[in-house]
Write a protein that holds these residues in place. Structure first.
Motif, PDB file in Angstrom:
ATOM      1  N   SER B  42      -2.224  -1.749   5.955  1.00 49.12           N
ATOM      2  CA  SER B  42      -3.059  -2.953   5.916  1.00 49.12           C
ATOM      3  C   SER B  42      -2.210  -4.213   5.964  1.00 49.12           C
ATOM      4  O   SER B  42      -2.572  -5.201   6.614  1.00 49.12           O
ATOM      5  N   GLU B  89     -10.002  -3.859   5.834  1.00 49.03           N
ATOM      6  CA  GLU B  89     -10.290  -2.736   4.950  1.00 49.03           C
ATOM      7  C   GLU B  89     -11.421  -3.118   3.992  1.00 49.03           C
ATOM      8  O   GLU B  89     -11.456  -4.230   3.465  1.00 49.03           O
ATOM      9  N   GLU B 165      -9.225   1.476   8.403  1.00 47.89           N
ATOM     10  CA  GLU B 165      -9.945   2.567   7.745  1.00 47.89           C
ATOM     11  C   GLU B 165     -11.467   2.484   7.905  1.00 47.89           C
ATOM     12  O   GLU B 165     -12.194   2.354   6.932  1.00 47.89           O
TER      13      GLU B 165
HETATM   14 MG   LIG Z   1      -4.905  -0.328   3.501  1.00 46.01          MG
END
Ligand SMILES: [Mg+2]
Ligand SMILES: Nc1ncnc2c1ncn2[C@@H]1O[C@H](COP(=O)(O)OP(=O)(O)OP(=O)(O)O)[C@@H](O)[C@H]1O
Lengths: 290, 263
Positions: B42, B89, B165
């Protein structure tokens, strides 16, 4: 009964002033998370500037309003750029301390430029007395009420329907997400200060027209804090309504109970209300994410 | 199209989250970026979008280039304007706004007419969002939120879509639907995709190329098929060892020693 109605009316008039300043206060808090303790002083600075424009250029009132709006927007942008922008990334508490310093600086600055004496603000909204049933209002007072309605409507439409208004709400909810949508977040902060200066500045002009432009005008800003807290700090329209409520309560308590209550009644009210509804009457409860 | 070389990222000038990472995304490809929790995936996406600074993160070393632009030097809004759009995310919708307001925010840099047209496209892609257009985003189900987050990103007309994700916490049928959409965007829309996933088998299934990160470093990269066939990856990301069963904790520790050698 007539006394009651007249007290309510004059409460609504002064409440309009509190309410508009509270709207300004809430706009900055909602979009940037900063409690601007200098909103009353910004209002005063705009009112003085407008007074100078009106007296030196002899502008008619219909022209004075747009010129004041432009001047106020400029004042808001400059203050944000000089005092707030350099603080970005600092804890909110430090920024709030800066606004307190700004408040005191502006008060002295105004006395340095315009002197300590009050002066009448002669504007051509004078139409004499207006009678609505048993209620008697001056045209200047009616102007304050109408201004409150106009500002509330404009603020509602702006945040609900314009693209930049929606982006300001989005930035308030999630700054990083707003960045990822391509919003220039720094411009949002500058815009919030500009709008708040315009909105509160118009209230300052309305107040100065009713009474006088005087170096203690910032005091009205103090009443806008209970108004904003009562209405919910993150809800501009709720804060405006909070201003009306505080204004009416102040007028009634002074009329029926006695002098001196006007200044503190608002604070007594918020203490009671916050015990019952900690996020204000109209504030948004934190939403649980699913 | 996107070219990262020797990127090093620190938080608070003390925590090193990404260390010496190089990564490319070729036009029209799907690239999978895999790795366990805290690997730095991320963080890398945030660096590409230039939104590390609100979290006190900073690119210390290395270059991030998108076509001829240096991503370290241009602001987040300009990066979106150039065509990199990032679905963060956890979706990060604007919780108190309606679905349609969220989608319209995605088109913040577009004209009113483009926004109208893109809104129709997104509603065709996700009919469920059209049904829920006036619902408050914070009250949507997880799957609906993911559709809204992807829809919102599509409103910006990305050329490179970065997804962090997208399968997190979703039911298998919804995951299938999301991944079918991703493949369709890539194949029909010629959209390049950088896909961060915990679900390695799914991601390698759709990707052309894959990277595996561990503790801030890339430990393995290659064509997705080769990576999916790699024994170590099979063991520790795809969840089955040579014997076909999940490895136990003791063997994971043994892998950690091997991993240093791998990198
Ligand atoms: Mg992450
Ligand atoms: N804002 C922050 N401040 C300090 N450290 C951070 C911050 N965000 C992430 N980190 C650290 O940086 C490292 C990488 O985090 P990152 O979120 O990029 O991992 P990730 O690969 O996305 O993991 P996950 O799969 O759990 O999402 C972690 O060690 C994390 O603790």
């Amino acid at each position: 009964m007539d006394l009651f109605l007249n007290l309510v009316a004059s409460g609504l008039v002064i409440g309009s002033i509190y309410g508009i300043i509270a709207i300004a206060f809430a706009i900055i808090f909602k979009t940037t998370g900063v409690l601007n303790f200098a909103q009353g002083e910004v209002m005063m600075l705009v009112a003085y500037t407008s007074w100078s424009l009106a007296t030196s250029l002899a502008l008619p009132f219909w022209l004075l309003v747009p010129v004041t709006i432009l001047a106020a927007a400029l004042i808001g942008v400059v203050i944000e750029f000089v005092f707030i922008r350099p603080m970005s990334g600092q804890p909110v508490f430090s920024i709030v301390m800066v606004t307190i310093g700004l408040a005191i600086t502006l008060r002295s600055l105004i006395i340095m430029i315009w002197g300590p004496d009050a002066a009448p603000f002669d504007a051509s909204v004078e139409g004499g007395l207006i009678e609505i049933g048993p209620v008697v209002l001056f045209s200047e007072q009616l102007f304050a009420l109408l201004l409150f309605c106009a500002v509330s409507a404009a603020v509602y439409l702006f945040f609900r329907f314009t693209r930049i208004g929606i982006a300001m709400r989005a930035t308030a909810m999630d700054e990083t997400s707003a960045l990822l949508m391509g919003v220039d977040v720094r411009r949002i902060s500058s815009l919030a200060w500009a709008i708040a200066a315009v909105v509160s500045g118009l209230a300052g002009v309305a107040f100065a027209v009713m009474f006088a432009r005087a170096p203690d005008m910032w005091f009205q800003g103090l009443q806008s804090f209970p108004a904003a807290i009562l209405g919910g700090l993150d809800s501009p329209l709720g804060s405006g309504a909070g201003g009306l409520i505080i204004g009416v309560i102040a007028a009634l308590s002074e009329g029926y109970i006695g002098h001196g209550l006007k200044e503190i009644s608002g604070f007594i009210v918020i203490i009671i209300v916050l015990m019952i509804r900690p996020y204000g009457l109209f504030g948004e409860k934190e939403l649980e994410r699913v | 199209m996107l070219r990262l070389t020797n990127v090093q990222i620190m938080y608070d000038r003390s925590i090193e989250a990404v260390r010496d990472v190089s990564l490319n995304v070729e036009p029209g490809s799907i690239v999978a970026l895999l790795g366990s929790n805290g690997a730095g995936k991320s963080t890398l996406l945030k660096a590409i979008s230039n939104v590390l600074y609100p979290e006190e993160g900073e690119v210390i070393n290395g270059t991030l280039a998108f076509e001829d632009a240096d991503l370290k030097r241009i602001a987040a809004d300009e990066i979106v304007r150039r065509g990199i759009v990032h679905v963060p995310e956890g979706r990060r919708l604007f919780p108190l706004m309606s679905v349609e307001e969220n989608l319209s925010m995605g088109a913040f840099l577009k004209t009113q007419a483009q926004m109208k047209a893109d809104l129709e496209r997104v509603y065709t892609l996700f009919p469920r969002l059209k049904e829920r257009r006036n619902a408050v985003a914070g009250y949507l189900s997880g799957g609906e939120q993911q559709m809204a987050a992807i829809g919102r990103a599509l409103m910006a007309e990305p050329r490179l879509l970065m997804l962090d994700e997208p399968s997190l916490g979703l039911a298998p049928q919804i995951i299938d639907q999301i991944f079918e959409t991703i493949v369709a965007l890539n194949k029909e829309g010629r959209m390049s995709i950088l896909l961060v996933e915990q679900n390695a088998s799914l991601a390698l299934d759709v990707a052309d190329y894959g990277y595996i990160m561990e503790n801030g470093r890339v430990v393995l990269d290659g064509p997705a098929r080769d990576i999916a066939g790699n024994d170590d990856v099979k063991e520790f990301y795809l969840g089955f060892g040579e014997s076909g069963s999940r490895k136990n904790y003791r063997e994971v520790k043994h892998y950690k020693r091997r991993k240093r050698w791998l990198s």
